[in-house]
Design an enzyme around this catalytic site. Structure first.
Site, mmCIF file in Angstrom:
data_model
loop_
_atom_site.group_PDB
_atom_site.id
_atom_site.type_symbol
_atom_site.label_atom_id
_atom_site.label_comp_id
_atom_site.label_asym_id
_atom_site.label_seq_id
_atom_site.Cartn_x
_atom_site.Cartn_y
_atom_site.Cartn_z
ATOM 1 N N ARG A 181 0.830 -1.222 0.000
ATOM 2 C CA ARG A 181 0.000 0.000 0.000
ATOM 3 C C ARG A 181 0.857 1.262 0.000
ATOM 4 N NH1 ARG A 181 -3.743 -3.038 -2.034
ATOM 5 N NH2 ARG A 181 -4.333 -4.733 -0.649
ATOM 6 N N LYS A 300 0.825 -8.517 14.036
ATOM 7 C CA LYS A 300 -0.429 -8.839 13.348
ATOM 8 C C LYS A 300 -0.537 -10.347 13.376
ATOM 9 C CE LYS A 300 -2.721 -8.577 8.795
ATOM 10 N NZ LYS A 300 -2.708 -7.927 7.462
ATOM 11 N N GLU A 304 -5.908 -12.240 8.133
ATOM 12 C CA GLU A 304 -5.544 -12.268 6.715
ATOM 13 C C GLU A 304 -4.406 -13.246 6.432
ATOM 14 O OE1 GLU A 304 -6.922 -7.953 5.138
ATOM 15 O OE2 GLU A 304 -4.897 -7.995 5.980
ATOM 16 N N ASP A 378 -11.828 -1.150 7.264
ATOM 17 C CA ASP A 378 -10.431 -1.056 6.851
ATOM 18 C C ASP A 378 -10.126 0.277 6.196
ATOM 19 O OD1 ASP A 378 -7.830 -1.723 6.408
ATOM 20 O OD2 ASP A 378 -8.201 -3.083 4.751
ATOM 21 N N GLU A 400 -5.039 3.414 15.404
ATOM 22 C CA GLU A 400 -4.260 3.271 14.162
ATOM 23 C C GLU A 400 -4.963 3.978 13.020
ATOM 24 O OE1 GLU A 400 -3.146 -0.784 13.189
ATOM 25 O OE2 GLU A 400 -2.892 -0.320 11.065
ATOM 26 N N GLU A 406 -4.585 4.157 0.764
ATOM 27 C CA GLU A 406 -4.954 2.926 0.069
ATOM 28 C C GLU A 406 -6.325 3.011 -0.591
ATOM 29 O OE1 GLU A 406 -4.819 -0.491 2.637
ATOM 30 O OE2 GLU A 406 -5.786 -1.814 1.171
#
Lengths: 713, 713
Positions: A181, A300, A304, A378, A400, A406
């Protein structure tokens, strides 16, 4: 002879200036020569610098002051042992230089500062005082900012301290220098030439961050490779830490949860396995040996496709704590991301982070902070605030933001994110009552947090202008300023940035800031108006694709989010739908449960409504939706005109690049409008309202567009 | 007031100068202010410019002269309608300004030039004359070069024309901005923002090339993606062509042979299929509509997995000709690469290009030129010249060098490639007799060629210094100068480059050039001495890996090339081996057939010899080999010392970066020596001779080293 010498110097000066000044590299730290009338006044206030001490932080502060005033006045302040008229005096609490000044240093911490016009030993000086040298550094940048903005009152009296402890950039930078990104070229971390070569760009990066108060940088992508924790890469990270340290910046690394297997040769990464715990401790010891002030890990996990504690039927708290225990004896922390959703979970994706983390409140070690995206999906152009804010009284939450755009037009859109940041921070969680804003939650004022923090996903790369466009620099700037003060105003920040980056001339600043302030709402309108979200093309997330429905996981498909059909459009998140609203505090939940109280801007996020639903405006939903797209396009056209009118105030290269990008944005805005309306009208079967042109092409045309080699994917 | 103004200007000037001058962006076109004594003399010779005409090429020439002299003298020459004393006069043949000058313009073509101190209308001027405006552009750069080198005699009389028609950079740049074998950052072609935004870097790229006489650029990788020939990418290429055109540079595209299938929806790419032929014609027409002066196609076919005519049982000539016929009516050409080898062919890889192409001599259309690498393997630190040179009398051959140092230490080694280029160009093919050098073959003087050309695989990326290091810039420079004049001297070119890039001070230039001239031989010695080749690590080709033997294709393995065992080392390419020597003209073949006449430097390329083979030096082969590695290491250490001594002449950033890279090169040289000798001695079982230290680690250590995320792969 003298005349020709002056002529020669002038000629060189005029030739040299554009090349040095126009490519955007200097960001908001341009320090261009002030116009003649102000120059002398400025010089009179910066004749010398008195700064007893030898620490690297102090050296950075002094170096920056000299560089800045040399640029703005043409003469570098001299270094002096004692104050003379016009001196800038830097002193920490307890210094004799502060005797009798009665400065309000209490409560400022190590990073806050006081700037004051003062008299020392009978001479007028400007005093920068703090409890620690970091404060002197930040105070020096604050003084330079005033000089750059031509905003230096006769009696200076400024007091400031950061309201948040951790103000951190997250670089989603891979070890091969690609940037997930990223739209500004390769990663600025040249791992291949590190640790041998530390180019000047690293220092300039640190300077820019320090000028905003950013005090941490996570070097590598949250989708982490295990190699980042091997000895060669630790040595490279240590070399970067050496550059950052004199600017008050700690470095952090993203840790891959399965690293004990991949580089540790263990057969498990189970956080409760003693061998795994020992491996992380040894790894932390190894890192701290190279980087004594290493900040800690960002993780993380189980998101995903990333490995995580759930692979071993452990909780996220177990996962965070094994890392936290490894770094705690060194003073390190763990930032553990709450951005999780599972392919196996059929529930509304917007609900999954809350569902996973809310039950873990209080289960995290005291050097863990949970990092929560501003919204539950997101980083969309607009999202309601994340329901975890206010819902974790015993777990520090770190907000965050995504600075890299993006989903907001990437490098081409002008979108200034200040209003987005501000909107989130001012959102009222009503956790314990009215006024418990996200800002206050993050500051630890709603629930007392041991650690406070704000993270931003960086938009920085090796492009000469760092961020892919001049206006994208404003988002880096705004992130840093909001991280320092979450209660700041986006417009005030835009004014600072515009004045420093271009010129303090109000004929430029006023219209430029007006343009910036509406730029993000334009993106919302031409991409995803009225609460729509995630309608972007698959993978590269650039351009419209509301029709996509056949991807493997349901929540990858735009149709999952818009739920449009012949009868209407929108995601029912009320009790009759996914009931995501129930994750908010009761008054907020009630507010969002009713379309009549839900703001237009968030309407389709929470409600599925018929095409002929009557809006506040009196128009039906279909007409309102179409007009919003059109309004977004019109806004971009207006920005183009506005920018053209600002030409007299902007150097050639930055003017031309911004103009070219606005041309592209207008093309894209029209593309979004036309493609979206072509698709929605195939469902609604309604005519477009007056003022909205028919799409230029049939739907199939828009569906056939692909963008091979689009960046950042 | 005046004094303070001067002080202010000086202060700003001194502050501004390093930032502008030190990062390497300006390459050899720095135009820094000449020392005061020379400055006035220089200004007296560049008071004004007379340049009748309005073409873009002429505007480029004039703009560059003004920029250059403004930088060097502090005063830009004024534009004038008629010559005055000290004018620089630019005129094409036939101009009245040249009346009575009797200039030797004949035979110079459109690109050659004459520079002469002359008198026009009674005043002394400097005349730049040519048959075409490209010549004026090149002449202007030649004059600037003299000024930069402080080499401007009282009576200028210079005449020069390129000896080769096509002087072309090959960019192995992918559409996603990665660069195959690139070590200087991403591709400079920002496809994503093209055609909307054409940043100043494109122009500076064109200027740098024009300063060398480079007149063509292939924009995309020879391992081509079909998308490069789609309409969006043609529009982007056209935007770049618009930037290049005023600097005399044509653009070319690499064509993927199977594009008719992939983007044309045909079911074949058979070059003899009428539909395929029609598709290429239509595609060429489409390109020429956007780029009227498009240069043509570069093709890599049936090589390393690329599609090609052999997929349809057609010859390379058939493959080249279908493309040639498509572009010929537009004046375009096809550069068809002879770099082919097949996984199905068990013969010596070094023989395969010759075996495939020699039988096709005379079978190519007259707008095809076959592009042949300098050696038969692949851009090794040293290779004997390619046997195709001199062997294709009826087919123009284009020499291909690799400027990017895939196999020579990439960005870290200092290796200056001038001596490599020179060695190849001066190699004597003896095609028809003594003196038929590769240079003369390439110039079409051995066999008359319709087209002549030299290509270089570019070492250019977005790194601020373009080429990954300052000294790598010298390889771009040397390539361009050799392409203009293949009979040039590498030392003379190094002198030009060093003087322009740093300072003409002989205290710098003499030792710097001496260092550059030995730098490539150092690489040969520490990597692959005595004719060894392809001993590099798999994939990224960085560091030693002589032990690798298990890769799928035999010729991917270093052991294939060294053929070392207990009895000896080297590849027998004589009649008792692969007989590759027979591909050379008989006298050359005879020379290489005998180890006693083969130079030490090429010995193991052609011969497998016992470890105790007696060398010219009197030493046995094993000892000689070991001492060569050691000598390479010692040479790098000497270069480090030499560079340290040059510190007074070099600005801080470029000094430090070069020093850091030399440190890395010394580390790598020792690594090469130790790893190679650890492996070879495991076979030879012989002790190291005096003066060669034992490897620091056991062989297994070197075998375990991997470099994840090495660039350029």
């Amino acid at each position: 002879m003298l005349r020709s010498m002056i002529a020669g110097l002038l000629a060189v000066l005029m030739l040299a200036e554009p090349a040095a000044a126009d490519d955007g590299y200097d960001l908001w730290l341009r320090y261009t020569l002030a116009p003649a009338p102000q120059r002398a006044a400025l010089h009179a206030r910066a004749t010398s610098i008195v700064a007893p001490g030898r620490s690297p932080l102090l050296a950075s502060a002094v170096g920056e002051l000299r560089r800045g005033f040399a640029g703005m006045t043409g003469v570098a302040p001299v270094m002096a042992d004692r104050p003379a008229a016009g001196a800038i005096v830097l002193a920490v609490a307890g210094s004799r230089l502060l005797d009798g000044q009665a400065l309000p240093l209490e409560g400022l911490g190590r990073e806050g500062y006081v700037i004051r016009s003062a008299t020392i030993a009978g001479v007028p000086v400007t005093l920068i005082a703090a409890n620690g040298e970091a404060g002197l550094l930040y105070g020096s940048f604050a003084l330079l900012r005033r000089a750059q903005m031509a905003d230096w009152p006769a009696r200076l009296d400024e007091r400031s301290a950061p309201k948040v402890q951790l103000r951190v950039l997250n670089h989603w930078d891979n070890l091969d220098r690609t940037v997930e990104r990223g739209y500004a070229g390769q990663s600025i971390w040249d791992w291949w030439s590190l640790p041998d070569w530390k180019g000047p760009r690293y220092t300039d990066y640190a300077r820019a961050n320090a000028s905003l108060g950013i005090n941490g940088a996570v070097l590598n992508n949250v989708n982490a490779r295990p190699e980042s924790l091997t000895a060669p890469f630790i040595a490279k990270a240590a070399a970067l830490a050496d550059v950052m340290r004199p600017w008050g910046i700690k470095i952090y690394l993203s840790a891959r949860f399965s690293a004990p297997i991949e580089i540790g040769k263990l057969n498990t990464a189970d956080p409760l396995d003693p061998a795994v715990q020992a491996w992380w401790r040894a790894k932390a010891d190894e890192i701290y040996k190279a980087i004594p002030d290493f900040g800690g890990f960002l993780v993380k996990a189980n998101s995903e496709g990333q490995p995580g504690p759930q692979d071993y039927h452990r909780t996220h708290a177990d996962g965070a704590n094994v890392l936290a225990q490894a770094v705690r004896r060194h003073g390190g922390i763990v930032m553990y991301r709450a951005f999780v959703y599972s392919e196996a979970n059929p529930d509304d994706r917007a609900k999954q982070a809350y569902a996973d983390f809310k039950p873990l409140d209080g289960r995290f070690d005291d050097n863990v902070i949970v990092q929560v995206k501003n919204g539950a999906i997101d980083f969309q152009p607009r999202e309601p605030f994340h329901p975890l804010f206010g819902a974790m009284p015993r777990t520090p939450l770190m907000l965050e933001f995504q600075i890299t755009k993006e989903y907001l037009g990437q490098n081409f859109s002008l979108a200034y994110l200040g209003p987005l940041f501000e909107e989130v921070l001012r959102a009222d969680t009503m956790a314990h009552g009215r006024g418990d804003t996200v800002s206050r939650v993050v500051q630890g004022k709603v629930d007392p947090y041991r650690i406070t923090g704000i993270a931003g996903v960086a938009n920085i790369g090796v492009d000469r202008d760092w961020s892919g466009s001049t206006f994208n620099q404003a988002n880096w700037y705004a992130f840093g300023r909001f991280a320092w003060d979450p209660d700041a105003s986006s417009a005030a920040i835009a004014r600072e940035w515009a004045a420093m980056t271009f010129t303090p001339d109000p004929r430029f600043v006023t219209p430029a800031v007006a343009m910036m302030q509406r730029s993000r709402e334009a993106v919302v309108d031409y991409m995803t108006p009225l609460g729509l979200h995630h309608q972007m093309a698959t993978g590269y997330h650039y351009g419209p694709a509301p029709w996509v429905h056949a991807l493997a996981r349901p929540e990858w498909n735009p149709v999952y989010y818009a739920r449009a059909d012949a009868s209407g459009i929108g995601f029912n998140r009320t009790a009759s739908g996914s009931n995501a609203v129930a994750q908010y505090a009761p008054p907020v939940a009630a507010f969002y449960a009713d379309p009549k109280t839900t703001p237009d801007e968030e309407l389709l996020w929470f409600h599925h409504l018929p095409w002929d639903y009557r809006m506040r405006s009196g128009r039906i939903l279909w007409d309102e939706l179409a007009l919003r797209y059109q309004h977004g396009v019109a806004e971009v056209a207006a920005m183009r005109r506005q920018w053209a009118a600002l030409r007299p105030y902007v150097d050639e290269e930055r003017f031309a690049k911004t103009a070219a990008f606005l041309t592209r944005e207008q093309h894209d805005a029209e593309w979004w409008r036309d493609a979206s309306l072509a698709y929605w009208s195939s469902l609604s079967r309604r005519p477009l309202p007056a003022g909205v042109p028919a799409p230029a092409h049939p739907l199939e045309h828009y569906q056939s567009i692909t963008l091979p080699f689009a960046p950042g994917n």
